[in-house]
Design an enzyme around this catalytic site. Structure first.
Site, PDB file in Angstrom:
ATOM      1  N   CYS A   1       0.843  -1.201   0.000  1.00 24.55           N
ATOM      2  CA  CYS A   1       0.000   0.000   0.000  1.00 24.55           C
ATOM      3  C   CYS A   1       0.877   1.249   0.000  1.00 24.55           C
ATOM      4  O   CYS A   1       1.532   1.533  -0.983  1.00 24.55           O
ATOM      5  CB  CYS A   1      -0.967  -0.042   1.185  1.00 24.55           C
ATOM      6  SG  CYS A   1      -2.372   1.053   0.995  1.00 24.55           S
TER       7      CYS A   1
ATOM      8  N   HIS B   1      -3.772  -5.639   1.089  1.00 25.94           N
ATOM      9  CA  HIS B   1      -3.169  -5.915   2.393  1.00 25.94           C
ATOM     10  C   HIS B   1      -3.226  -7.391   2.757  1.00 25.94           C
ATOM     11  O   HIS B   1      -4.113  -7.801   3.503  1.00 25.94           O
ATOM     12  CB  HIS B   1      -3.905  -5.105   3.473  1.00 25.94           C
ATOM     13  CG  HIS B   1      -3.672  -3.643   3.357  1.00 25.94           C
ATOM     14  ND1 HIS B   1      -2.491  -3.053   3.721  1.00 25.94           N
ATOM     15  CD2 HIS B   1      -4.467  -2.653   2.901  1.00 25.94           C
ATOM     16  CE1 HIS B   1      -2.554  -1.752   3.500  1.00 25.94           C
ATOM     17  NE2 HIS B   1      -3.750  -1.477   2.999  1.00 25.94           N
TER      18      HIS B   1
ATOM     19  N   GLU C   1      -1.477  -8.764   4.872  1.00 23.72           N
ATOM     20  CA  GLU C   1      -1.225  -8.868   6.321  1.00 23.72           C
ATOM     21  C   GLU C   1      -2.504  -8.823   7.136  1.00 23.72           C
ATOM     22  O   GLU C   1      -2.504  -9.199   8.303  1.00 23.72           O
ATOM     23  CB  GLU C   1      -0.247  -7.771   6.775  1.00 23.72           C
ATOM     24  CG  GLU C   1      -0.813  -6.353   6.879  1.00 23.72           C
ATOM     25  CD  GLU C   1      -0.795  -5.571   5.575  1.00 23.72           C
ATOM     26  OE1 GLU C   1      -0.807  -6.212   4.494  1.00 23.72           O
ATOM     27  OE2 GLU C   1      -0.784  -4.323   5.630  1.00 23.72           O
TER      28      GLU C   1
END
Ligand SMILES: Nc1ncnc2c1ncn2[C@@H]1O[C@H](COP(=O)(O)OP(=O)(O)O)[C@@H](O)[C@H]1O
Lengths: 232, 79, 590, 79
Positions: A87, A204, A206
């Site tokens: 990002c 994302h 994560e």
């Protein structure tokens, strides 16, 4: 794995990515302050986390790309070290010249926060070895400026060299205008450098590493890195 | 001393924001504007009195930070 | 970035202050009898700066002069309540040495004037309230009310407010996990933006505004002071009319980046045990925060305004005392820790300066270049604020409508289609997909359900949270409507599998000087109190926004209820999506 | 016809972007620039040939979309 997560003023997903790294590799990453001039000795993976470094003022990632630590990151990349930018991290890598192109305002001009599908284009990379090529994963996006743009020549090279790792698709893996959430050229969600060691991506992974929080589709990216570094 | 830096996208570089504004203007009923390209201006105040030094500082600011010279051009005016 | 060391702008001469006239008093939103109260209290004519200080302290927003009497009737205690109303935010014990810190606050008028900045700074303000207490914000919610979708201003307000809420929260890095959006023509000239924030702290790591010790340095931290929002707090409590557009330049601009730095710096100095007292500069900025710090600690305060970091040259004492520039904090540091704290401020690139000290005089003294601009009794500034028992008339009960007397205008099928197409019932995805709802990686139940669930640290505990109210019920019967709002919030929390613990409220009403409106306020508060007592669901924080009227027409009575609950194992929470084909559907209750 | 609209913040309005840029320039070692305020430019192309109509269209565009007149001023130049 010895990972270093770089923290800029305004980074805000550094804890998220540190959690994902620790969960998948068992090792806590080092948190490195943007004003430092060196990476911890033995760092084998540098991570630029998501966020709004310097408020995203001027251009997203522009000010962070010129932080003191970035010289060390460049040197690490030049040696063939692994770098992951997610990002805002992707925006910083582009501004720092470590990846080609720019990330512009989403074509809707709105911030987009939701789950998207990504088609994994290649599996023979240190970032995606635990995915199958052509697999479709579901991960969230949360950005206002993720619209990837590059000049024709760059775009041709990226495609010819197989450097597009992720594309926005639908659940079946079909890439179309409607699956291309932010208007990115060729629906690009993530690309690697010419040596394949630096990855920048808007979504994302994560945030999708826990079965009870969304899904675990993002986990394999971190497992891939851990595995690649173990076998290296 | 005051100066203004204008940063605009290079010709040929896509401007999604400009495109979106074009569309928005049409839907707001503003007619006659065919194309919009968006850029930035920076109004600077400089302490010193030396024009050459000021220009050098501004040029450095542009090259190092204010413009992304991969996709943008800049112009400096000392006011 | 280099830290911007505080710059002192030399300003040898202070400008003469304007004379106090009845017009000037009125333009500060003070009634003649309130001005009389000031004269009696200080025994002389106030200076211009003092008048500004009184107007800030005594306006509705800060003094709760119309609502205080009734708010006192709300239940605020339970064994799990650590801090009830009266601090920056409420605090409840959620077990394992952890506390949830939360509050809701309105930014209605500023959002109507400049929707993007108004909504953004509303979010910024409530986040500061939470982290001032030592908590890291872990979730945000927002309750929005707009006018008729076809009203010419509605589109502009909706897109600006939603972008503003998202723009601030997304950049700051807090997940916005829930809220509500409603439309009604009664909000045409007065939209509502109620922002709620929830934070997590250790029960032994809560910080308060109360200063202790004489001669302690008072430190200013955060963005520089500009002329933003001067008179903002007064504006927030003024009825709108023809002149509203002219009040525009007072709008504050938010800087979520500065707020994020402020958060990290504050949590870091708190963890290093540097802080004696801390208070954010919210509405009425430096005035309210400095007075509160001193008054709560039974101390006087002396400020030296020439040390305040300013953004603009030539700011007067009056302007500095009333500025509502955002992203600023006031604190008292432990003297032996001053250097350590300063190193942290520098690391985060924040402006800071020692701008005064505590005294034993119980006076609030403001000096600018050595000249005394204000010298007021500090306790009385808050304690002696006007308190009104405003006349109120109960809302007349509506005639009972017999079901048989109604012929359905539509078939059931057509009615369903019509209902599904109503803006109030339609999906709110357009709104919440502009909010980052998953950052921090703990959002278990995302927007779209009854209540959001956020994992606490990495589990297994979770917090559930919601914001709700149905204004038309409150309009029909304030008492029942107030009860219903609490009950619905309680049900929202229960429906995801959590135990409801406590409430924050945001009471949005019209002009309290009208007995019918005051009747709505009183009725709703009674209803909220009754329901909260019955459910053992204490109110731990809240906010009142009155004068929500345009041209004498009030909004619907809108007491937004925010609620928080706890679930021992977040993975057992449930959402609204059916789990499998063939699942059976049950209805509980009558 | 071509025109340029320059949108700048009103005096006194906080400019977080400008502030961040000032700090970044300092840490990049660019000296002498005391203050930065950021604004926007829009480069427009208009179809018609009537200058008055063009100006009216641009003014409408500014008031309705290009500028937030609560905090920003704008200037129109027909080029
Ligand atoms: N302003 C908002 N911000 C974030 N989420 C929202 C907002 N408005 C609505 N939502 C989400 O959409 C869900 C449905 O909203 P709504 O239709 O008002 O439902 P309900 O009447 O059940 O509260 C809410 O529970 C909330 O999670």
């Amino acid at each position: 794995m010895k990972a270093a997560v770089i923290v800029f003023p305004g980074s805000n997903r550094e804890r998220d990515i540190a959690y994902a790294l620790e969960l998948t590799s068992g090792v806590k990453p080092a948190m490195v302050w943007h004003g430092d001039s060196a990476l911890p000795a033995g760092t084998d993976l540098v991570v630029l986390p998501g966020g709004f470094s310097y408020g995203d003022y001027l251009r997203c990632g522009a000010i962070a790309a010129r932080a003191a630590i970035m010289d060390a990151v460049r040197a690490h990349a030049a040696k063939g070290g692994l770098v992951l930018g997610v990002c805002n991290g992707f925006q910083i890598l582009c501004e720092a010249g470590l990846l080609p192109g720019v990330l512009m305002r989403n074509s809707s001009l709105k911030f987009i926060a939701r789950n998207v599908h990504l088609r994994v284009e290649r599996s023979n990379t240190p970032f995606t070895r635990r995915y199958n090529a052509g697999a479709v994963i579901e991960v969230p996006v949360a950005h206002g400026e993720g619209n990837y743009i590059a000049d024709d020549e760059t775009l041709k090279r990226l495609e010819a060299e197989g450097r597009v790792l992720f594309r926005y698709s639908d659940a079946a893996g079909t890439v179309s205008q409607s699956s291309n959430i932010n208007g990115a050229m060729n629906a690009i969600a993530g690309i690697v450098s010419d040596n394949g060691r630096v990855l920048g991506m808007m979504p994302h992974p994560e945030n999708h590493v826990d079965p009870s929080i969304g899904s675990t589709d993002g986990r394999a990216l971190f497992e891939s890195l851990a595995e690649a570094l173990e076998t290296a | 001393m005051k100066a203004r830096v204008t940063v605009t996208l290079k010709t040929g570089v896509l401007d999604p924001q400009g495109k979106a504004i074009e569309g928005a203007l049409k839907s707001l009923g503003v007619d006659g504007i065919d194309s919009v390209r968006q850029g930035k201006v920076f109004d600077l105040e400089l302490g010193g009195a030396d024009k050459a030094a000021a220009e050098a500082a501004i040029k450095a600011a542009c090259d190092k930070l204010l413009a992304n010279t991969v996709v943008e051009n800049y112009r400096i005016e000392i006011l | 970035m280099n830290p911007n060391e505080p710059k002192i702008i030399p300003e040898p001469k202070n400008l003469p202050e304007p004379k106090i006239t009845p017009e000037l008093v009125a333009s500060h939103g003070l009634k003649p009898e309130e001005y009389q109260r000031i004269l009696t209290l200080i025994g002389r004519e106030p200076t211009f700066t003092e008048l500004g200080i009184f107007s800030a302290m005594w306006n509705e927003h800060c003094s709760y002069k119309s609502s205080r009497l009734h708010l006192k009737t709300l239940p605020t205690k339970a064994p799990w309540v650590i801090q009830g109303p009266g601090e920056n935010a409420g605090v409840i014990d959620i077990g394992d040495g952890l506390a949830a810190v939360f509050k809701m606050e309105s930014h209605n008028h500023p959002s109507y004037i400049e929707p993007y900045q108004g909504a953004g700074t509303g979010v910024g303000g409530i986040l500061r309230d939470v982290f001032t207490m030592g908590a890291r914000p872990i979730a945000a919610l927002n309750a929005l009310r707009f006018g008729d979708p076809d009203h010419p201003k509605t589109r502009h307000l909706v897109s600006g407010v939603v972008a503003g809420v998202g723009g601030y929260g997304n950049s700051f890095g807090v997940p916005t996990v829930g809220g509500l959006v409603g439309f009604h023509t009664r909000y045409d000239g007065n939209c509502l933006v109620n922002a709620m924030a929830v934070g997590l702290a250790r029960t032994d790591g809560i910080f308060y505004a109360k200063a202790t010790g004489v001669g302690m340095p008072i430190v200013y931290l955060g963005s520089k002071t500009g002329r933003d929002g001067i008179h903002g707090a007064t504006m927030a409590s003024a009825e709108f009319g023809e002149g509203a557009e002219e009040k525009r330049p007072t709008v504050q601009v938010g800087d979520p980046f500065a707020e994020k730095l402020l958060l990290e710096a504050c949590l870091e100095i708190m963890a290093s045990d540097c802080v004696n007292a801390i208070q954010d500069m919210g509405a009425a900025g430096l005035t309210c925060s400095a007075v509160e710090m001193g008054a709560k600690g039974d101390l006087g305060v002396e400020l030296h305004l020439e040390n305040v970091p300013t953004r603009e040259a030539g700011m007067t004492a009056y302007e500095m005392m009333l500025s509502e520039s955002q992203e600023r904090m006031l604190m008292v540091l432990k003297p032996e820790k001053e250097e350590e704290a300063k190193a942290i401020f520098r690391k985060w690139g924040l402006d800071f300066a020692v701008i005064g000290h505590t005294t034993d005089t119980l006076r609030f003294v403001v000096k600018h270049h050595g000249e005394v601009k204000a010298d007021l009794p500090i306790k009385e500034l808050g304690d002696e604020a006007p308190l009104y028992d405003r006349p109120h008339v109960p809302t007349a009960p509506l005639a009972v409508i017999e079901p048989e007397s109604i012929t359905p205008p539509l078939s059931n099928g057509a009615a369903l289609v019509k209902l599904l197409g109503m803006p109030d019932l339609a999906s709110k995805r357009w709104v919440y997909e502009q909010y980052d709802s998953i950052i921090l990686g703990n959002t278990v139940q995302r927007p779209g359900g009854d209540a959001a669930v956020v994992r606490v640290e990495h589990g297994p505990k979770g917090l559930a949270m919601t914001a709700d109210v149905t204004p038309r019920y409150c309009e029909a019967d304030p008492f029942e409507g107030g009860k219903q709002a609490v009950a619905e919030a309680y049900r929202n929390i229960s429906a995801v599998g959590a135990t409801p613990l406590a409430v924050t409220d945001n009471l949005n009403f019209g002009n309290p000087e009208r007995p019918e409106i005051m009747g709505q306020l009183v009725g709703c508060i009674r209803g909220i109190g009754e329901a909260c007592r019955a459910l053992d669901f204490p109110v731990v924080s809240g906010n009142v926004s009155l004068y929500n009227e345009t041209f004498g027409r009030a909004i619907l009575p809108t007491p937004t209820i925010g609620a928080v609950g706890v679930i021992d194992d977040f993975s057992r929470s449930v959402g609204i999506a059916p789990q499998a084909e063939g699942d059976e559907v049950f209805v509980l209750g009558n």
